[in-house]
Design a protein around this motif. Structure first.
Motif, PDB file in Angstrom:
ATOM      1  N   THR A  27      16.599  78.538 -11.808  1.00 29.52           N
ATOM      2  CA  THR A  27      16.003  78.432 -13.141  1.00 29.52           C
ATOM      3  C   THR A  27      14.910  77.374 -13.129  1.00 29.52           C
ATOM      4  OG1 THR A  27      17.674  76.839 -13.836  1.00 29.52           O
ATOM      5  CG2 THR A  27      18.138  79.144 -14.277  1.00 29.52           C
ATOM      6  N   SER A  28      14.143  77.311 -14.188  1.00 26.84           N
ATOM      7  CA  SER A  28      13.002  76.395 -14.260  1.00 26.84           C
ATOM      8  C   SER A  28      13.451  74.943 -14.131  1.00 26.84           C
ATOM      9  CB  SER A  28      12.273  76.586 -15.593  1.00 26.84           C
ATOM     10  OG  SER A  28      11.739  77.877 -15.669  1.00 26.84           O
ATOM     11  N   ILE A  29      12.639  74.175 -13.429  1.00 26.66           N
ATOM     12  CA  ILE A  29      12.983  72.782 -13.157  1.00 26.66           C
ATOM     13  C   ILE A  29      11.951  71.836 -13.762  1.00 26.66           C
ATOM     14  CG2 ILE A  29      14.243  73.257 -11.024  1.00 26.66           C
ATOM     15  CD1 ILE A  29      11.645  72.495  -9.516  1.00 26.66           C
ATOM     16  N   ASN A  30      12.351  70.589 -13.935  1.00 24.25           N
ATOM     17  CA  ASN A  30      11.410  69.528 -14.298  1.00 24.25           C
ATOM     18  C   ASN A  30      10.752  68.964 -13.043  1.00 24.25           C
ATOM     19  OD1 ASN A  30      12.566  69.966 -16.776  1.00 24.25           O
ATOM     20  ND2 ASN A  30      12.575  67.801 -17.332  1.00 24.25           N
ATOM     21  N   ASN A  31      11.567  68.721 -12.045  1.00 26.54           N
ATOM     22  CA  ASN A  31      11.038  68.288 -10.765  1.00 26.54           C
ATOM     23  C   ASN A  31      12.000  68.653  -9.658  1.00 26.54           C
ATOM     24  OD1 ASN A  31      12.861  65.993 -10.060  1.00 26.54           O
ATOM     25  ND2 ASN A  31      11.911  64.981 -11.808  1.00 26.54           N
ATOM     26  N   LEU A  32      11.533  68.506  -8.448  1.00 24.31           N
ATOM     27  CA  LEU A  32      12.356  68.788  -7.276  1.00 24.31           C
ATOM     28  C   LEU A  32      12.181  67.613  -6.320  1.00 24.31           C
ATOM     29  CD1 LEU A  32      12.853  72.149  -5.505  1.00 24.31           C
ATOM     30  CD2 LEU A  32      12.266  70.149  -4.133  1.00 24.31           C
ATOM     31  N   GLN A  33      13.288  67.192  -5.751  1.00 25.11           N
ATOM     32  CA  GLN A  33      13.258  66.027  -4.865  1.00 25.11           C
ATOM     33  C   GLN A  33      13.927  66.390  -3.544  1.00 25.11           C
ATOM     34  OE1 GLN A  33      14.797  62.496  -6.938  1.00 25.11           O
ATOM     35  NE2 GLN A  33      14.428  63.497  -8.913  1.00 25.11           N
ATOM     36  N   TRP A  34      13.546  65.684  -2.523  1.00 27.28           N
ATOM     37  CA  TRP A  34      14.196  65.801  -1.219  1.00 27.28           C
ATOM     38  C   TRP A  34      14.788  64.450  -0.862  1.00 27.28           C
ATOM     39  CZ3 TRP A  34      14.836  70.228   1.733  1.00 27.28           C
ATOM     40  CH2 TRP A  34      14.124  71.363   1.328  1.00 27.28           C
ATOM     41  N   TYR A  35      16.037  64.507  -0.390  1.00 25.63           N
ATOM     42  CA  TYR A  35      16.750  63.314   0.045  1.00 25.63           C
ATOM     43  C   TYR A  35      17.197  63.523   1.489  1.00 25.63           C
ATOM     44  CZ  TYR A  35      17.172  61.425  -4.715  1.00 25.63           C
ATOM     45  OH  TYR A  35      16.914  60.903  -5.956  1.00 25.63           O
ATOM     46  N   ARG A  36      17.370  62.414   2.179  1.00 25.38           N
ATOM     47  CA  ARG A  36      17.873  62.438   3.558  1.00 25.38           C
ATOM     48  C   ARG A  36      19.190  61.677   3.615  1.00 25.38           C
ATOM     49  NH1 ARG A  36      14.216  59.148   6.686  1.00 25.38           N
ATOM     50  NH2 ARG A  36      15.710  57.468   6.382  1.00 25.38           N
ATOM     51  N   GLN A  37      20.080  62.164   4.443  1.00 25.66           N
ATOM     52  CA  GLN A  37      21.349  61.479   4.651  1.00 25.66           C
ATOM     53  C   GLN A  37      21.622  61.427   6.135  1.00 25.66           C
ATOM     54  OE1 GLN A  37      24.990  63.445   3.326  1.00 25.66           O
ATOM     55  NE2 GLN A  37      25.892  61.473   2.757  1.00 25.66           N
ATOM     56  N   ASN A  38      21.631  60.217   6.672  1.00 29.95           N
ATOM     57  CA  ASN A  38      22.031  60.044   8.053  1.00 29.95           C
ATOM     58  C   ASN A  38      23.550  60.092   8.126  1.00 29.95           C
ATOM     59  OD1 ASN A  38      19.285  58.469   7.765  1.00 29.95           O
ATOM     60  ND2 ASN A  38      19.494  59.106   9.887  1.00 29.95           N
ATOM     61  N   SER A  39      24.053  60.464   9.265  1.00 29.02           N
ATOM     62  CA  SER A  39      25.482  60.718   9.421  1.00 29.02           C
ATOM     63  C   SER A  39      26.318  59.576   8.876  1.00 29.02           C
ATOM     64  CB  SER A  39      25.789  60.952  10.903  1.00 29.02           C
ATOM     65  OG  SER A  39      27.166  61.198  11.065  1.00 29.02           O
ATOM     66  N   GLY A  40      27.184  59.881   7.906  1.00 29.45           N
ATOM     67  CA  GLY A  40      28.092  58.890   7.369  1.00 29.45           C
ATOM     68  C   GLY A  40      27.443  57.814   6.519  1.00 29.45           C
ATOM     69  N   ARG A  41      26.192  58.008   6.162  1.00 28.60           N
ATOM     70  CA  ARG A  41      25.492  56.973   5.395  1.00 28.60           C
ATOM     71  C   ARG A  41      25.141  57.484   4.004  1.00 28.60           C
ATOM     72  NH1 ARG A  41      23.018  53.485   9.015  1.00 28.60           N
ATOM     73  NH2 ARG A  41      22.635  52.155   7.205  1.00 28.60           N
ATOM     74  N   GLY A  42      24.480  56.629   3.235  1.00 31.63           N
ATOM     75  CA  GLY A  42      24.063  56.996   1.892  1.00 31.63           C
ATOM     76  C   GLY A  42      22.852  57.905   1.905  1.00 31.63           C
ATOM     77  N   LEU A  43      22.441  58.282   0.721  1.00 33.93           N
ATOM     78  CA  LEU A  43      21.309  59.194   0.541  1.00 33.93           C
ATOM     79  C   LEU A  43      20.044  58.403   0.282  1.00 33.93           C
ATOM     80  CD1 LEU A  43      23.610  61.213  -1.648  1.00 33.93           C
ATOM     81  CD2 LEU A  43      22.279  62.395   0.088  1.00 33.93           C
ATOM     82  N   VAL A  44      18.981  58.820   0.911  1.00 35.46           N
ATOM     83  CA  VAL A  44      17.699  58.133   0.774  1.00 35.46           C
ATOM     84  C   VAL A  44      16.682  59.088   0.181  1.00 35.46           C
ATOM     85  CG1 VAL A  44      15.824  56.986   2.006  1.00 35.46           C
ATOM     86  CG2 VAL A  44      18.196  56.590   2.701  1.00 35.46           C
ATOM     87  N   HIS A  45      16.057  58.661  -0.897  1.00 34.58           N
ATOM     88  CA  HIS A  45      15.031  59.490  -1.531  1.00 34.58           C
ATOM     89  C   HIS A  45      13.804  59.559  -0.646  1.00 34.58           C
ATOM     90  CE1 HIS A  45      11.586  60.194  -4.235  1.00 34.58           C
ATOM     91  NE2 HIS A  45      12.433  61.005  -4.851  1.00 34.58           N
ATOM     92  N   LEU A  46      13.285  60.777  -0.452  1.00 35.77           N
ATOM     93  CA  LEU A  46      12.101  60.961   0.380  1.00 35.77           C
ATOM     94  C   LEU A  46      10.850  61.222  -0.443  1.00 35.77           C
ATOM     95  CD1 LEU A  46      13.560  63.230   3.206  1.00 35.77           C
ATOM     96  CD2 LEU A  46      13.149  60.758   3.282  1.00 35.77           C
ATOM     97  N   ILE A  47      10.945  62.177  -1.336  1.00 33.93           N
ATOM     98  CA  ILE A  47       9.742  62.595  -2.047  1.00 33.93           C
ATOM     99  C   ILE A  47      10.127  63.380  -3.295  1.00 33.93           C
ATOM    100  CG2 ILE A  47       9.471  64.759  -0.762  1.00 33.93           C
ATOM    101  CD1 ILE A  47       6.423  64.033  -0.591  1.00 33.93           C
ATOM    102  N   LEU A  48       9.324  63.274  -4.322  1.00 27.42           N
ATOM    103  CA  LEU A  48       9.539  63.988  -5.580  1.00 27.42           C
ATOM    104  C   LEU A  48       8.288  64.767  -5.911  1.00 27.42           C
ATOM    105  CD1 LEU A  48      11.003  62.451  -8.870  1.00 27.42           C
ATOM    106  CD2 LEU A  48       8.853  63.713  -8.916  1.00 27.42           C
ATOM    107  N   ILE A  49       8.461  66.004  -6.302  1.00 30.79           N
ATOM    108  CA  ILE A  49       7.327  66.818  -6.726  1.00 30.79           C
ATOM    109  C   ILE A  49       7.634  67.373  -8.117  1.00 30.79           C
ATOM    110  CG2 ILE A  49       8.177  68.898  -5.510  1.00 30.79           C
ATOM    111  CD1 ILE A  49       5.142  69.499  -4.948  1.00 30.79           C
ATOM    112  N   ARG A  50       6.697  67.228  -9.021  1.00 28.70           N
ATOM    113  CA  ARG A  50       6.904  67.668 -10.392  1.00 28.70           C
ATOM    114  C   ARG A  50       6.590  69.152 -10.522  1.00 28.70           C
ATOM    115  NH1 ARG A  50       7.886  62.951 -12.552  1.00 28.70           N
ATOM    116  NH2 ARG A  50       6.788  61.137 -11.764  1.00 28.70           N
ATOM    117  N   SER A  51       7.054  69.736 -11.585  1.00 27.30           N
ATOM    118  CA  SER A  51       6.911  71.184 -11.741  1.00 27.30           C
ATOM    119  C   SER A  51       5.457  71.625 -11.881  1.00 27.30           C
ATOM    120  CB  SER A  51       7.716  71.659 -12.957  1.00 27.30           C
ATOM    121  OG  SER A  51       7.255  71.018 -14.124  1.00 27.30           O
TER     122      SER A  51
END
Lengths: 110, 114
Positions: A27-51
Motif C-alpha cells: 500500500t502507499s507509503i510515506n517513506n521507505l528506509q533501509w536498515y542494516r543488522q550485523n549478526s547479533g547486533r542492533g539495527l543501523v539506519h542506512l538511508i531514507l527515501i520519501r514517497s
C-alpha cells in the motif's frame, strides 16, 4: 501484509562486486528506509527515501523508489567484507510505526 | 557519537516471572519505541511513546506489557508474567522527530523465558 518484502532473500558476492536488493510493498507509503543488522547486533539506519523521491545516494549506497510499482531497490557498490550483514527494507505508512521486511542476508567474500 | 543503550544484554527468566528491560535513549530525542525480533522472524513493532504516553501500539502489546519513562533518561519495557513465546530479542529505539524519521536502535536485550 503492509511490510516490505525483500528479494532475493540471500546473496553471496565477491568483494568489490555490487550487491542489489529489491523490496516490494503493498500500500502507499510515506517513506521507505533501509536498515542494516550485523549478526547479533542492533539495527543501523542506512538511508531514507520519501514517497516523492525517486533516487537517493549515500556514499556507496544508492536507493531507488518506484511508487507506481510499489518497489524499491538498494544497491551497494564496490562491496567490502564489512558489508556482510542482513539488510531490511522498512516502510512507513504514517501511523508512527515502522514495518520491517524479512531481511536480506548478504555475504561478501573477501 | 550518541547511541541508544540497553540493559541487560541477556536476561533469562522463568515463565510467569516479571521482567523489566531498560533503555537509555539518545538524550535529545523525544520519541521512543520498542520492537522485538523472535529468532528467525521479522522485527515487529510493539509500541511508540511520546510526551509520557503511548502514541501507538501493536496487537502484540497486550495487557501483559507496559512502558514507562521513570526519569529523564530511562525508558523501560515491563512484561508482567512472561510466557515462553516472549523469548525474543527486544530492541529499543529513539528518534528526534516522529513521522517516520530515522530511528536509532540499541543493541538489544535477548530475553529467554524457560
Amino acid at each position: 501484509s503492509q511490510q516490505g518484502e525483500e528479494d532475493p532473500q540471500a546473496l553471496s558476492i565477491q568483494e568489490g562486486e555490487n550487491a542489489t536488493m529489491n523490496c516490494s510493498y503493498k500500500t502507499s507509503i510515506n517513506n521507505l528506509q533501509w536498515y542494516r543488522q550485523n549478526s547479533g547486533r542492533g539495527l543501523v539506519h542506512l538511508i531514507l527515501i520519501r514517497s516523492n523521491e525517486r533516487e537517493k545516494h549515500s556514499g556507496r549506497l544508492r536507493v531507488t523508489l518506484d511508487t507506481s510499482k510499489k518497489s524499491s531497490s538498494l544497491l551497494i557498490t564496490a562491496s567490502r567484507a564489512a558489508d556482510t550483514a542482513s539488510y531490511f527494507c522498512v516502510t512507513y505508512y504514517g501511523n508512527n510505526r515502522l514495518a520491517f521486511g524479512k531481511g536480506n542476508q548478504v555475504v561478501v567474500i573477501p | 557519537e550518541p547511541e541508544v543503550t540497553q540493559t541487560p544484554s541477556h536476561q533469562v527468566t522463568q515463565m510467569g516471572q516479571e521482567v523489566i528491560l531498560r533503555c537509555v535513549p539518545i538524550s535529545n530525542h523525544l520519541y521512543f519505541y520498542w520492537y522485538r525480533q523472535i529468532l528467525g522472524q521479522k522485527v515487529e513493532f510493539l509500541v511508540s511513546f511520546y510526551n509520557n504516553e503511548i502514541s501507538e501500539k501493536s496487537e502484540i502489546f497486550d495487557d501483559q506489557f507496559s512502558v514507562e519513562r521513570p526519569d529523564g533518561s530511562n525508558f523501560t519495557l515491563k512484561i508482567r508474567s512472561t510466557k515462553l513465546e516472549d523469548s525474543a530479542m527486544y530492541f529499543c529505539a529513539s528518534s528526534e522527530v516522529a513521522e517516520g524519521h530515522e530511528q536509532y536502535f540499541g543493541p538489544g536485550t535477548r530475553l529467554t523465558v524457560t
